[in-house]
Design a protein around this motif. Structure first.
Motif, PDB file in Angstrom:
ATOM      1  N   SER A  53       8.763   9.559 -13.733  1.00  0.00           N
ATOM      2  CA  SER A  53       9.946  10.410 -13.790  1.00  0.00           C
ATOM      3  C   SER A  53      10.597  10.306 -15.155  1.00  0.00           C
ATOM      4  CB  SER A  53      10.950  10.004 -12.692  1.00  0.00           C
ATOM      5  OG  SER A  53      12.115  10.776 -12.799  1.00  0.00           O
ATOM      6  N   THR A  95       9.458   8.622  -4.271  1.00  0.00           N
ATOM      7  CA  THR A  95       8.585   9.016  -3.161  1.00  0.00           C
ATOM      8  C   THR A  95       8.590   7.935  -2.110  1.00  0.00           C
ATOM      9  OG1 THR A  95       6.681   8.015  -4.227  1.00  0.00           O
ATOM     10  CG2 THR A  95       7.141  10.331  -4.750  1.00  0.00           C
ATOM     11  N   LEU A  96       8.127   8.332  -0.928  1.00  0.00           N
ATOM     12  CA  LEU A  96       8.133   7.385   0.178  1.00  0.00           C
ATOM     13  C   LEU A  96       7.223   6.182  -0.070  1.00  0.00           C
ATOM     14  CD1 LEU A  96       9.404   6.903   2.898  1.00  0.00           C
ATOM     15  CD2 LEU A  96       7.524   8.135   3.963  1.00  0.00           C
ATOM     16  N   SER A 127       7.376   4.519 -12.657  1.00  0.00           N
ATOM     17  CA  SER A 127       7.253   5.912 -12.204  1.00  0.00           C
ATOM     18  C   SER A 127       7.183   6.840 -13.399  1.00  0.00           C
ATOM     19  CB  SER A 127       8.450   6.279 -11.321  1.00  0.00           C
ATOM     20  OG  SER A 127       9.637   6.216 -12.073  1.00  0.00           O
ATOM     21  N   SER A 137      12.718  12.517   3.007  1.00  0.00           N
ATOM     22  CA  SER A 137      11.272  12.361   3.074  1.00  0.00           C
ATOM     23  C   SER A 137      10.809  12.475   4.519  1.00  0.00           C
ATOM     24  CB  SER A 137      10.859  11.007   2.503  1.00  0.00           C
ATOM     25  OG  SER A 137      11.329  10.855   1.189  1.00  0.00           O
ATOM     26  N   SER A 160      17.611   9.677  -0.516  1.00  0.00           N
ATOM     27  CA  SER A 160      16.319  10.253  -0.850  1.00  0.00           C
ATOM     28  C   SER A 160      15.300   9.991   0.241  1.00  0.00           C
ATOM     29  CB  SER A 160      15.829   9.676  -2.178  1.00  0.00           C
ATOM     30  OG  SER A 160      15.740   8.263  -2.080  1.00  0.00           O
ATOM     31  N   GLU A 173       6.644   4.803  -2.890  1.00  0.00           N
ATOM     32  CA  GLU A 173       7.353   3.956  -3.841  1.00  0.00           C
ATOM     33  C   GLU A 173       8.456   3.150  -3.140  1.00  0.00           C
ATOM     34  OE1 GLU A 173       6.813   6.635  -7.902  1.00  0.00           O
ATOM     35  OE2 GLU A 173       8.673   6.727  -6.743  1.00  0.00           O
ATOM     36  N   GLU A 192      15.699   9.879  -6.967  1.00  0.00           N
ATOM     37  CA  GLU A 192      14.836  10.012  -5.808  1.00  0.00           C
ATOM     38  C   GLU A 192      13.477   9.426  -6.126  1.00  0.00           C
ATOM     39  OE1 GLU A 192      14.629  13.999  -4.577  1.00  0.00           O
ATOM     40  OE2 GLU A 192      16.749  14.161  -4.033  1.00  0.00           O
TER      41      GLU A 192
END
Length: 933
Positions: free
Chosen positions: A484, A501-502, A482, A592, A588, A504, A499
């Motif tokens: 991030s 993403t969905l 990622s 979403s 997290s 991921e 957190e």
């Protein structure tokens, strides 16, 4: 003759002599057999009376009780009079009873002697009968055979039914013996010498009298001779004291004859006894004469015993001694052989330790343990007490503990190396499913030989640690890929604190499930080898032969190990589901907003992983399914809240006017009627141009609708399509559909019937058209309810929704005809039966009916319009009757009657023009019905 009597022959004379004693006792008691009953008392033996009055006074004083003014007779057996048992009588009746039944009694029999068995019932048995319970009226019953209710005792089902046929075999076998016995007895009777010779009895005058017992009367041969009974006394002393006028000489002569006759009977009995003794005396003399012969035989037998002993002594000295020497030498040779075998066994045991080292070097743990066990058995059984082997049992025990520890260490090392083998990029194993299978079999076989089953728990812990490490490694890889820039921080169980993403999260779950499936297949292969090894150790017929020795595992331990292995697979699969559930439901992911496609993808991953684990362990795991259901519940709740909020806004903004039905909504209704929700819904907005003015249901039923009802149809189609594409959401959508329909019903009721639309949407008034449109929208929902229930099979609350909608529709109908009926009643209050015709009142009434028809004719179906106008028509007739009574207008053909007829004709013409009622109700029957009160 009397001198021949003996103690051993006293038995035959017991019955006659007892009879004679009773006879003599009765003759000396002083009771006359034919005396009147009042001369003595039956129950007071020493009381004798000279007159009848003395006897009556005795009965009144001794055998009578007085209860109040009544007298109860007690002169009878057990204190109860047989003629007057328990009833009290007056003094006069008591004297009559005594004179009739006791003074003038013809028969004179002594009362029977009372014993324990004379009672009709056993009172202790009656009181202690457990089957009777507590009897309230026990002490008020009359004592007798009916004191206790008799109950039928059924036949026992355990006892067979015995018939005469059951004894046929016995009777057939014993019949011949019985007939032979009868013939033998008859022969003995015929061959019996004449025992009844002519012997003259003393005082008989030289006459010969038979001496057999047949001449003795039968009454003297009975076991009981009761002379106190009058009948017995009369039979023993016949014609004695019958004539009261006889002289003492006559009595004396009769007594002497009777005494001679009785003496004659006694002599015959004594003769019979003497004959019996003479017959048995021969046996005694025979026994005495044979005594000398027995002594001679005894001396001869003693001489033979002495000769036999001498022969045995000679045989022992010449034959037995030499034979025993041969046997002793053979036994000595056997002892030498046993000593040699023992020395050879000691030499073999001495080589045990080098052999153990060799077996352990080749990893033959079972053979090493068998060798230790066999050696210990030999030491304890055959070499016990050998000084050179006193330390060997302790050394073998230490060696056995060392092998056990070695096996445990080797198994843990093998489990760690096998489970931590690397996986390829495709998440498949690089080599065979189970590495070094022979080594695993040897280790497990040795552990089973030691009955050490803790290796199953050790392997389970190692497998869980491996699964935790794989999840953590995959999470690190995902975070590394990622973009991030946040710092990576992992918790102890491998969950991340950042957190993602969905997509991921879904990718991480997919990779984790694939990796865990590979590990679970590896674990399943190892468990399968363990199971095969256990089957071989228990000696199963269909098991692979993995050992050379005999089976050593018991059936109980085999079942225990099989259960532990199955629990191991279930525990590992359950732990995998828990780890995946932690991936599906972190904080997290809760924030979403998963789309339906993402939820479908997530559901496919979960279902595939669940099927794989079920095929491995045979049991479905719950945690991952619960996590998926939580996500599905959140999606369904968000899906429902958006549409419920949208529907509420549309209802608040609704003007409740008729709109054209776009073609796409017509197709949606047709698909819902056919149960087809596969195609996605069309457009997001309702097109105001084009389309049909009404919605046709099933091709023939028109529905005039408002925009809010069209949006409701679209939402219901969206719920059904989502449930069909993703069955996981079906149960949630079913409950949400019921909630949405309840919201539509309650909100529309508040807006229209409660006049909330005047405040929210700015309507000036709630017209009949608005009410009709709401009713038609509710009717369309009622038509859709069975289709929705069939599509959502788990739909609950269906009956309640149906009742609420039907009640709302009925309330709207009441509201419509209530408004018109009130206006017609207000017009009729001011009406008077006078020209002009039609009057202004009936013109207004006609105008109201026409306006109502214009408002609802294009919205409601004809049947519902007829129902509304039918109620209005009934209310109009009732109000008109009240007004006619008030105006005192009668059906008399007068001017006012004519005015009423003309007005009603104008009224019915208006209804015929509107066709507001069925054809059969549009005749002029009201002209006659209006006068019927």
């Amino acid at each position: 003759m009397a001198s021949t009597r003996s103690a051993g022959d006293a038995t035959p004379t017991a019955e006659p002599t007892s009879a004679f004693r009773k006879l003599s006792t009765a003759s000396g008691s002083g009771i006359a057999p034919g005396a009147p009953s009042w001369q003595s008392c039956y129950y007071c033996t020493r009381e004798h009376f000279k007159t009848i009055s003395d006897f009556v006074n005795h009965l009144r004083s001794r055998h009578c009780t007085r209860e109040g003014g009544s007298f109860v007779c007690r002169y009878g057996f057990n204190g109860v009079c047989a003629s007057l048992p328990l009833d009290g009588v007056s003094d006069r009746d008591y004297d009559a009873h005594v004179a009739k039944y006791h003074v003038n009694q013809q028969t004179r029999e002594m009362p029977p002697e009372w014993g324990v068995y004379s009672a009709a019932q056993n009172l202790p048995a009656v009181l202690n009968d457990p089957s009777r319970g507590k009897q309230s009226n026990l002490f008020t019953k009359k004592w007798g055979e009916h004191f206790v209710d008799r109950s039928h005792v059924p036949a026992s089902p355990r006892l067979p039914d015995i018939t005469h046929a059951d004894f046929s075999v016995y009777l057939g076998s014993i019949g011949k013996r019985y007939r032979w016995h009868e013939r033998r007895q008859q022969q003995l009777e015929r061959d019996k010498p004449l025992e009844n010779g002519g012997q003259s009895l003393p005082g008989s005058g030289g006459q010969t009298t038979p001496t057999h017992l047949g001449a003795v009367p039968e009454i003297f041969l009975k076991s009981q001779l009761q002379l106190h009974h009058p009948a017995t006394f009369k039979q023993v002393f016949p014609n004695y004291m019958q004539t009261s006028a006889s002289t003492p000489e006559t009595h004396q002569q009769t007594g002497r004859q009777l005494q001679e006759q009785l003496s004659h009977y006694l002599d015959m009995v004594e003769v019979k006894i003497a004959q019996q003794v003479s017959q048995k005396s021969g046996a005694f003399f025979h026994a005495m004469t044979t005594q000398h012969a027995i002594l001679a035989e005894m001396e001869q037998a003693a001489e033979q015993v002495r000769q036999l002993r001498a022969a045995l002594a000679q045989l022992h000295s010449h034959s037995v001694v030499d034979s025993f020497k041969v046997l002793r030498y053979a036994q000595r040779r056997q002892h030498y052989n046993l000593t040699l075998d023992k020395l050879r066994l000691m030499a073999t045991v001495h080589k045990t330790q080098p052999m153990l080292q060799l077996l352990l070097g080749t990893q033959d743990y079972v053979a090493a343990l068998d060798l230790i066990g066999t050696t210990q058995e030999i030491l304890s059984a055959e070499l016990l007490g050998i000084h050179c082997f006193k330390h060997l049992p302790m050394q073998l025990s230490e060696m056995e503990k060392l092998i056990d520890k070695m096996l445990t260490t080797e198994f843990e090392r093998y489990a760690a190396s096998d489970l931590n083998r690397p996986l390829t990029d495709s998440l498949r194993e690089t080599d065979s499913v189970c590495a070094e299978e022979d080594k695993l079999v040897a280790i497990v076989m040795g552990l089973l030989r030691k009955q050490n089953f803790t290796f199953v728990q050790s392997y389970q812990q190692e497998a869980i640690a491996t699964i935790r490490a794989i999840i953590k490694q995959l999470l690190i890889e995902v975070l590394a890929r990622s973009d991030s820039d946040q710092e990576i921080s992992l918790t102890g169980h491998g969950e991340q604190a950042l957190e993602l993403t969905l997509p991921e999260w879904i990718a991480l779950l997919q990779r984790s499930s694939q990796a865990l499936v590979s590990i679970l297949e590896r674990i399943k292969a190892v468990v399968g080898i363990m199971q095969q090894t256990a089957d071989a150790a228990v000696g199963a017929q269909d098991a692979v032969n993995l050992i050379d020795s005999e089976a050593f595992l018991s059936l109980g331990h085999h079942e225990q190990l099989q259960s532990q292995l199955q629990q191991l697979l279930q525990a590992v699969c359950h732990y995998c589901h828990e780890r995946c559930a932690n991936i599906v439901s972190p904080q997290s992911l809760e924030k979403s907003s998963a789309s339906e496609q993402e939820l479908t993808q997530l559901s496919e991953i979960v279902e595939q992983f669940g099927e794989t684990t079920r095929s491995i362990c045979g049991v479905a795991s719950v945690p991952l399914q619960l996590a998926l259901k939580v996500q599905a519940s959140r999606y369904a709740q968000r899906f429902h809240s958006e549409r419920k909020q949208k529907l509420s806004l549309l209802l608040d903004q609704e003007r409740w006017r008729q709109v054209d039905i776009p073609h796409e909504f017509q197709r949606i209704i047709e698909r819902m009627a056919a149960g087809d929700y596969a195609k996605p819904e069309l457009g997001n907005l309702i097109s105001n141009g084009g389309g049909n003015p009404v919605l046709l249901v099933e091709g023939k039923q028109p529905y005039t609708l408002v925009s809010a009802s069209l949006m409701l149809i679209r939402m219901l189609y969206e719920y059904g399509g989502s449930a069909q594409r993703l069955p996981l959401l079906a149960s949630y959508h079913a409950r949400n559909v019921v909630d949405l329909l309840r919201c539509f019903n309650s909100r529309s009721c508040q807006l229209i019937i409660g006049a909330g639309a005047m405040r929210v949407a700015g309507l000036k008034t709630i017209t009949s058209t608005n009410l009709a449109l709401v009713s038609r929208a509710l009717q369309l929902v009622l038509w859709l309810l069975p289709k929705l229930k069939e599509h959502f099979q788990a739909m609950s609350g269906y009956e309640a929704i149906e009742r609420d909608y039907q009640g709302h529709i009925k309330e709207i109908e009441n509201k419509i005809h209530g408004i018109v009926s009130e206006r017609l009643a207000a017009q009729l209050d001011a009406w008077e039966a006078r020209p002009p015709i039609p009057s202004q009142t009936f013109r207004h009434i006609s105008r109201h009916l026409v306006k109502l028809h214009e408002a609802i004719a294009g919205v409601l179906p004809e049947a519902q319009i007829h129902e509304i106008y039918g109620v209005v028509h009934r209310n109009f007739k009732d109000k008109l009757r009240e007004q006619l009574l008030k105006l005192n207008v009668n059906n008399n053909g007068g001017p006012q009657h004519g005015v009423v007829t003309s007005e009603l004709t104008f009224y019915m013409e208006t209804l015929r023009t509107l066709k507001a009622l069925p054809a059969e109700q549009l005749d002029n029957g009201i002209l006659e019905e209006i006068w019927l009160y």
